[in-house]
Design an enzyme around this catalytic site. Structure first.
Site, PDB file in Angstrom:
ATOM      1  N   HIS A 193      70.388 144.308 -30.573  1.00 36.60           N
ATOM      2  CA  HIS A 193      71.582 143.459 -30.569  1.00 36.60           C
ATOM      3  C   HIS A 193      72.176 143.338 -31.974  1.00 36.60           C
ATOM      4  CE1 HIS A 193      71.092 142.318 -26.382  1.00 36.60           C
ATOM      5  NE2 HIS A 193      69.805 142.103 -26.623  1.00 36.60           N
ATOM      6  N   LYS A 211      56.232 137.672 -47.009  1.00 38.48           N
ATOM      7  CA  LYS A 211      55.253 138.030 -48.035  1.00 38.48           C
ATOM      8  C   LYS A 211      55.767 139.193 -48.879  1.00 38.48           C
ATOM      9  CE  LYS A 211      53.263 135.193 -48.219  1.00 38.48           C
ATOM     10  NZ  LYS A 211      53.544 134.187 -47.220  1.00 38.48           N
ATOM     11  N   TRP A 241      59.400 124.541 -63.746  1.00 41.60           N
ATOM     12  CA  TRP A 241      60.214 125.326 -62.819  1.00 41.60           C
ATOM     13  C   TRP A 241      61.616 124.749 -62.923  1.00 41.60           C
ATOM     14  CZ3 TRP A 241      63.227 124.567 -58.401  1.00 41.60           C
ATOM     15  CH2 TRP A 241      63.510 125.727 -57.649  1.00 41.60           C
ATOM     16  N   CYS A 283      57.169 121.213 -61.048  1.00 49.79           N
ATOM     17  CA  CYS A 283      56.625 121.422 -62.387  1.00 49.79           C
ATOM     18  C   CYS A 283      55.206 120.862 -62.434  1.00 49.79           C
ATOM     19  CB  CYS A 283      57.493 120.719 -63.423  1.00 49.79           C
ATOM     20  SG  CYS A 283      59.229 121.179 -63.348  1.00 49.79           S
ATOM     21  N   GLU A 306      58.682 138.030 -51.146  1.00 50.82           N
ATOM     22  CA  GLU A 306      58.245 137.062 -52.152  1.00 50.82           C
ATOM     23  C   GLU A 306      57.624 137.737 -53.365  1.00 50.82           C
ATOM     24  OE1 GLU A 306      56.805 132.840 -50.316  1.00 50.82           O
ATOM     25  OE2 GLU A 306      55.595 134.573 -49.773  1.00 50.82           O
ATOM     26  N   LYS A 357      54.626 126.988 -56.331  1.00 50.77           N
ATOM     27  CA  LYS A 357      53.728 126.768 -55.199  1.00 50.77           C
ATOM     28  C   LYS A 357      54.094 125.535 -54.397  1.00 50.77           C
ATOM     29  CE  LYS A 357      50.048 127.712 -52.815  1.00 50.77           C
ATOM     30  NZ  LYS A 357      50.043 128.929 -51.979  1.00 50.77           N
ATOM     31  N   ASN A 400      58.504 115.713 -63.500  1.00 48.32           N
ATOM     32  CA  ASN A 400      58.598 116.581 -62.328  1.00 48.32           C
ATOM     33  C   ASN A 400      59.459 115.856 -61.306  1.00 48.32           C
ATOM     34  OD1 ASN A 400      58.168 118.460 -60.270  1.00 48.32           O
ATOM     35  ND2 ASN A 400      56.260 117.484 -59.625  1.00 48.32           N
ATOM     36  N   GLY A 401      60.512 116.518 -60.817  1.00 50.14           N
ATOM     37  CA  GLY A 401      61.404 115.884 -59.851  1.00 50.14           C
ATOM     38  C   GLY A 401      62.852 116.111 -60.235  1.00 50.14           C
ATOM     39  N   ARG A 413      52.638 125.975 -60.447  1.00 45.76           N
ATOM     40  CA  ARG A 413      53.681 125.021 -60.063  1.00 45.76           C
ATOM     41  C   ARG A 413      55.008 125.306 -60.764  1.00 45.76           C
ATOM     42  NH1 ARG A 413      51.461 120.471 -57.566  1.00 45.76           N
ATOM     43  NH2 ARG A 413      53.369 119.318 -57.982  1.00 45.76           N
ATOM     44  N   GLU A 455      56.534 136.285 -41.096  1.00 47.78           N
ATOM     45  CA  GLU A 455      55.635 136.013 -42.224  1.00 47.78           C
ATOM     46  C   GLU A 455      55.365 137.275 -43.032  1.00 47.78           C
ATOM     47  OE1 GLU A 455      52.946 134.068 -44.835  1.00 47.78           O
ATOM     48  OE2 GLU A 455      54.736 133.497 -43.707  1.00 47.78           O
TER      49      GLU A 455
END
Length: 608
Positions: A504, A485, A74, A2, A488, A603, A100-101, A27, A481
């Site tokens: 496989h 992307k 968040w 947050c 996301e 983020k 935040n936490g 955030r 990656e």
């Protein structure tokens, strides 16, 4: 994850708080709120949704006062609703908290407080803090905050105000970042410097265990025994333009296009052409330390983990040191073996990733030396490691990392050359690597020239529901990656695999409805990857190939080719990643997605 802001001074607090929250919205953006001390008490305004809606709410019903705290969330405990939005108050509305936490013992605390008569109005763990402070002993707000925190297990960055002590803000940090912005007759608090840069470049980074008290007359930093502590005042080096859009539609697009300069910044002053090595004084590793390293463990999460996988290839190839790459979130829960000569490398864009911080502590407990590869100066990982490498990529606002990834890969290449020259890498080979690294900024700029082709390609693939990304060797992590992307920011299911592993199992998915992206520069495994393309083609799959200039033509085999500049294979991920970033971006735009703030993400992941 947050964002927290606070202000006390001589101007109206609400506009300052709203501007700071807008800067911190990357955030978290599930809900937003603020509390302002208006001289008669604390006025709270909050809602579910973005900071822009909070700004409209305040415009319709202004709150006045010269001190306040704000929060953008968040969600962890409790759904993203108005009742769960911060700030949270005690029973009397006499104290308010933003946090935040995660308070790990919140359930036990809530049960105890309810039995004592406290009434809870949210589902959050944060509200327990407000009620603990309400009951805590002490003559001042800071004494009550310290007493309350003695009952708390978990992580937190908090800011607290009380109606009985106007203009005072008390903040505390344990595992979640907080800083103080120092102005003229005014002081700020924030989760990171972007929220205060418009007002001051002077900041004080708080350490775990710090409690700070701010008033318009000044600030002081205390420990748990209320003893004053000295903390250095640092100057922020980057300017406000670095966190503005600068004509781009989205921060992600801007940051993709900044990569020629950010790669150059990561290299700047570090390439020693005559000596064939890299200058990395911040590592704090002597030549003897470099030669004594018998094993390297890289810990990271998400995009940083993909960069670490590239790092494994380049470090092993250049130095001969065995390297293992670990998910930081898993590493800390495994038994750590004491292996003499182990060097642990922690990779994190923010420098605040909770899982990576815990992995650092686990590695140190096992006797390992620890260095960091981070972007944010003054971050916790930068301060808690024995040395490291700053990326100097500038602030990255888009939630989906782009420029940090390429700079992390470059930083790990520099580390490999630095270690290699201490361990038998020849002068000629070192000079050649350094010279080729110096060409990367221009090669990245040329790679960006594929954007018109990518934009046209996106039109054909924006409606797909699944993608497969394949690569081999050092470009397998680039496939991972690229898939990350896409999922996301466009919410399309995508998976990355080593190209040879497709047969496989995943080959069962291949048909005309499965686009397959191959990362296939002209390197030592190009012909092997070409054979894997044949396997996809034989089953009706549509192929997009990212390959290099001058490589054998793939016409008739692939449906689309995106060519990037040819470079040495160990360096190729820096350029092959560019088309994949652009493809994800343009598909997401066409799908109407919120590119910079994708759903459910934030983020800086500061909770476990």
């Amino acid at each position: 994850m947050c964002g927290i802001v606070g202000y006390t001074g001589w101007r109206e607090a609400a506009p300052v708080l709203l501007e700071g929250l807008q800067r911190l919205e990357y955030r978290g953006y599930d809900s937003a709120g603020l509390a302002v001390q208006n001289g008669r008490g604390l006025v709270i305004s909050k809602l579910a949704g973005r900071v822009g809606r909070l700004r409209d709410l305040i415009a319709a019903d202004p709150v006045h006062g010269s001190a306040g705290i704000g929060h953008t969330r968040w969600a962890t405990h409790g759904a993203p609703t108005e009742r769960n939005a911060h700030p949270h108050a005690d029973c009397r509305g006499a104290a308010v908290v933003v946090h935040n936490g995660i308070i790990e013992n919140a359930d036990a605390l809530r049960t105890r407080l309810q039995r004592a008569g406290h009434r809870f109005t949210s589902d959050t763990d944060t509200e327990t803090l407000a009620h603990l402070i309400e009951d805590a002993p002490g003559e001042s707000l800071e004494e009550r905050v310290i007493a309350a925190l003695a009952h708390v297990d978990g992580t937190y960055g908090i800011a607290v105000m009380a109606s009985a002590e106007p203009s005072k803000i008390v903040v505390a940090r344990q595992g979640s970042p907080l800083l103080i912005g120092v102005g003229e007759g005014e002081y700020f608090i924030a989760s990171d410097a972007s929220a205060v840069l418009e007002h001051t470049r002077s900041v004080v980074y708080l350490d775990d265990g710090d409690i700070a008290v701010l008033t318009p007359d000044g600030y002081k930093v205390l420990d748990r025994l209320v003893q004053e502590q000295q903390r250095a005042v640092d100057d922020i080096e980057w300017d406000l333009a670095a966190i503005e859009l600068g004509g781009h539609a989205h921060f992600m697009h801007k940051e993709i296009h900044e990569q020629p300069e950010t790669v150059r910044s990561t290299l700047r002053g570090r390439l020693l052409f005559e000596e064939g090595t890299a200058r990395l004084g911040g590592l704090n590793l002597s030549p003897e330390d470099c030669r004594a390293a018998s094993r390297i463990v890289i810990v990271a999460c998400g995009t940083s983990w993909h960069a670490a996988l590239v790092g494994r290839h380049v470090i092993e190839d250049i130095t001969g040191i065995p390297v293992q790459v670990e998910y930081a979130s898993e590493y800390r829960y495994r038994r750590q073996l004491r292996v003499p000569g182990t060097l642990t490398v922690a990779v994190s864009q923010s420098g605040e990733t909770a899982d990576t911080l815990e992995a650092i502590r686990a590695a140190r407990a096992a006797g390992s030396r620890v260095i960091g590869v981070v972007n944010v100066v003054g971050s916790t990982i930068a301060r808690d490691t024995d040395g490291g490498i700053y990326l100097h990529a500038g602030p990255e606002v888009g939630v989906a990392s782009t420029k940090a990834f390429t700079s992390q890969v470059v930083a790990l290449l520099l580390l490999a050359i630095h270690l290699g020259r201490q361990r038998g890498l020849s002068l000629d080979e070192g000079r050649d690597l350094v010279w080729q690294l110096a060409q990367l900024p221009e090669q990245v700029a040329r790679a960006l020239a594929v954007e018109p082709c990518v934009q046209e390609l996106a039109q054909s693939y924006a409606g797909e529901r699944n993608f497969l990304y394949l690569g081999r060797g050092v470009n397998f992590p680039v496939a991972l990656e690229g898939a990350l992307k896409l999922k996301e920011i466009s919410y399309i299911h995508a998976e990355g695999y080593p190209a040879a592993e497709m047969k496989h199992g995943p080959i069962a998915l291949i048909d005309e409805d499965m686009p397959v992206v191959f990362v296939a520069p002209d390197d030592e495994v190009f012909q092997k990857v070409r054979s894997n393309m044949q396997e996809v083609k034989a089953r009706g799959g549509r192929i997009i190939a990212v390959t290099s200039e001058g490589s054998p033509d793939l016409d008739g085999l692939v449906d689309h080719q995106l060519r990037v500049p040819a470079t040495r294979s160990l360096l190729s991920p820096v350029v092959t990643a560019i088309p994949l970033q652009l493809l994800a971006y343009h598909i997401a735009v066409l799908r109407g997605c919120d590119v910079d703030r994708p759903r459910n993400l934030a983020k800086s992941v500061t909770v476990e």
